[in-house]
Write an enzyme that holds these catalytic residues in place. Sequence first.
Site, short mmCIF file in Angstrom:
data_model
loop_
_atom_site.label_atom_id
_atom_site.label_comp_id
_atom_site.label_asym_id
_atom_site.label_seq_id
_atom_site.Cartn_x
_atom_site.Cartn_y
_atom_site.Cartn_z
N HIS A 359 0.59 -1.14 0.10
CA HIS A 359 0.12 -0.12 -0.13
C HIS A 359 0.96 1.30 0.04
CE1 HIS A 359 -3.60 -2.39 1.34
NE2 HIS A 359 -3.93 -1.83 0.21
N ARG A 466 -12.28 3.09 -2.85
CA ARG A 466 -12.03 1.84 -1.64
C ARG A 466 -12.78 2.29 -0.73
NH1 ARG A 466 -6.99 3.28 -4.27
NH2 ARG A 466 -5.96 1.60 -5.33
N ARG A 502 -16.59 0.18 -4.56
CA ARG A 502 -16.50 -1.35 -4.11
C ARG A 502 -16.88 -1.52 -2.53
NH1 ARG A 502 -10.41 -3.26 -4.21
NH2 ARG A 502 -10.11 -2.03 -2.28
N ASP A 625 -4.40 -8.35 -7.67
CA ASP A 625 -5.03 -9.80 -6.99
C ASP A 625 -4.89 -10.44 -8.10
OD1 ASP A 625 -4.72 -9.23 -4.22
OD2 ASP A 625 -7.20 -8.57 -4.16
N ARG A 635 2.12 -10.42 -2.92
CA ARG A 635 2.62 -9.33 -3.28
C ARG A 635 3.47 -8.35 -2.19
NH1 ARG A 635 -1.60 -5.26 -3.84
NH2 ARG A 635 -3.52 -6.07 -3.10
N CYS A 672 -8.80 -2.11 -12.95
CA CYS A 672 -8.24 -0.96 -11.99
C CYS A 672 -7.13 -1.25 -11.18
CB CYS A 672 -9.48 -0.88 -11.04
SG CYS A 672 -10.15 -2.42 -10.12
#
Length: 752
Positions: A359, A466, A502, A625, A635, A672
């Site tokens: 992140h 998000r 989402r 993902d 990741r 995305c």
Amino acid sequence: MLTTLRRIVLEFGREPELEIALQQLVTQVKQAMNTDCCSIYLADYQHQHFLLMASDGLAKGSLGYTRIGFTEGLVGLVGQREEPLNIANAHAHPHFKQAPEVQEDDLRAFLGTPIIHQRKVIGILSIQQKQSRSFNENEEAFLVTLSAQLATVLADAEKHGKAAQTGLQPFQQLSGIAGSAGVAMAPMRVVQPRADLKKLSLQKVYASAEQIERYHKAVLKTRVDFEAMSLKLNHIVAQDTLDIFEMYKQMLDNASIGKEVEAKIKTGWCAESALKLVIDHYALQFEALEEAYLRERASDIRDLGNRVLFNLQQLSLESEKLPEQFILVADDVTASMIAEYQQRGLQGIVSVTGSNNSHAAILARAMGLPAIMGISSLSLSHLDHQEAILDGYSGDLFISPDATLVQEYRHLIDEETALTEKVKAVIGLPAVTPDGRGIELVLNAGLSAGFEHSQKVGALGIGLYRTEIPFMNRSCFPSEHEQTVWYQEVLKAFPSHNVTMRTLDVGGDKALPYFPIQEDNPFLGWRGIRITLDHPEIFLLQVRAMIRANIGCNNLEIMLPMISSVGEVDDAVRLINQAYHELCTEYEQKLTKPSVGIMLEVPGVLYQLKELAQRVDFFSVGSNDLTQYLLAVDRNNSRVANIYDFYHPAVLRALNFIAQESNKYLVPLSLCGELASEPAGALLLLAMGYDKLSMNSYNISRVKWVIRHVELQRAKVMLSHALTLSNAQQVHNYLSEQLESLGLGGFVRAGM
């Protein structure tokens, strides 16, 4: 044997001086295996030889002197073969090389095993005996196991040992993972966010009086803290439970611990390093014990040390002064660190751990901050205030660069600045190729508050909002009203464009402090839609808030994450319909029903696209993902980050297959993930037939510029050839060559 192995490795890792650690290691191995000699050689790739660093059995005068070429002798043969070598009579072996200075004439039996770290031989550990014999299976297994356990510890110890003994060289070049493109040139600011002795880098400062005073103040503050904790809990828990605080205070009063810390400080160590050395010594004594209860006391020792360390660091933070511009360096750079320092002169970030899709890296890209992740060869000692150049294109970090390198990179920074200014010209223009193929460029939003919502970057809405981020910044689940206010603000920011929200996507590496999830494999566990379907009260509340926020805006799209089956879609759609009809009844009018789509990120759904297309209004690929699951790579794990690559042929072919199937079933398709933010990746997705690309705000204008300067037919030729390549590096090289031939090399790296 397991206890012996653990003790040897622990003691080796705790000794701060590399040469001492190596000598202790060979002595302990010699005693444990009852042999006549044990030696360790370290690889020197610059000079292509192994250097004898420590031995118990060979001549002391040969230590640090005897060199064996990578292709010479039995030691060289072990390195070449990358496997153990067990020889009954070494002198009779054709590869035996006589080295008179080591004085091994009476040593016959030889067992050597390579020490390998990240596929690279970093040393050789050997034992020898006067008697001619083959070492048995147990002896060989012990040495192989020890070498495997030593590999990471030795690599880290060698790095820190060199830094502690010699300090940084006038110039160093280190390499990590390119986390965010760009170049930064500024002094480094090392941040230690957590009081954790395990992650503390040892440092000498030779200022004894000042450091001893700091230590005394920290101990005093820690004692006060324990008394306050005990008093606060006195009426809540039983008295015997509070004995831990009394034990801690007694340990602080223990004269021997304080004296040992002061003694270490007087040899030159800073207060934090002296504390670490003493605490590690005591903890090691407990950890080596057989009794499980007594071994657990090691954690108490460490907890005490961490609490003292916390107060030492707080004393340092009180007087923290930041330079006007700086590069943030930390063992683990977090998104919150970036948010804290972004308005205070932050130019770039360097993280010892992490990958290009943590992140922190994603946020750095969103803000246009160059970043290097997973630079495991970096020791944080002595880095503070050192001048550095951060190359976010290549992943290279240059410490104390010379004037020539500074001039070269200053020129690159000027070119990058010019490119940033140039692409502003297309902000208000459509993303259309010269031969007329258009594509929507929209925003990934929600990683931080506010700054991504601006339409000034030329985005046509939000492709991924998000919703979990506001949930993370609270101490409990938000109410329906609170969520409605949040979502209304976002929807109103793009009144004439769609906003795709989402539903709550937690689990994996995203946790809520008030909803803890403990799992062995969190990325394959309870996350995304799996959680919210199991808790319909959470899901319904959020969907109701979204639909309420959409009243008067009518631009909402709802997207479901982590879908792995048709049944999950049916259940989610049923709940969405329930929330919609409830609100229509409450408002006594027919409200606008939002479109519903799903994220394609679990590989299994690629084989259910026909059934899914009959149930939803759009598909959106979560390429981050999807790449992770296709390649079976975490990741966020820097050890395997080099395997995670969305230009991997399997990933590109999967994305192309999704585009073909979506076109067949007439389902609108977007992507995305981070692939969309890269100009070359965007061209491939354009050629595949994706309708919409969602990315961070910083890259909207860059991607738009490239799309407006490359014809669709040329992009299709690039895609066709890329799909035939057999590995990710070939794809990278080919796309870089193509962009450079089109005069767009600067979008790969400034100066091209």
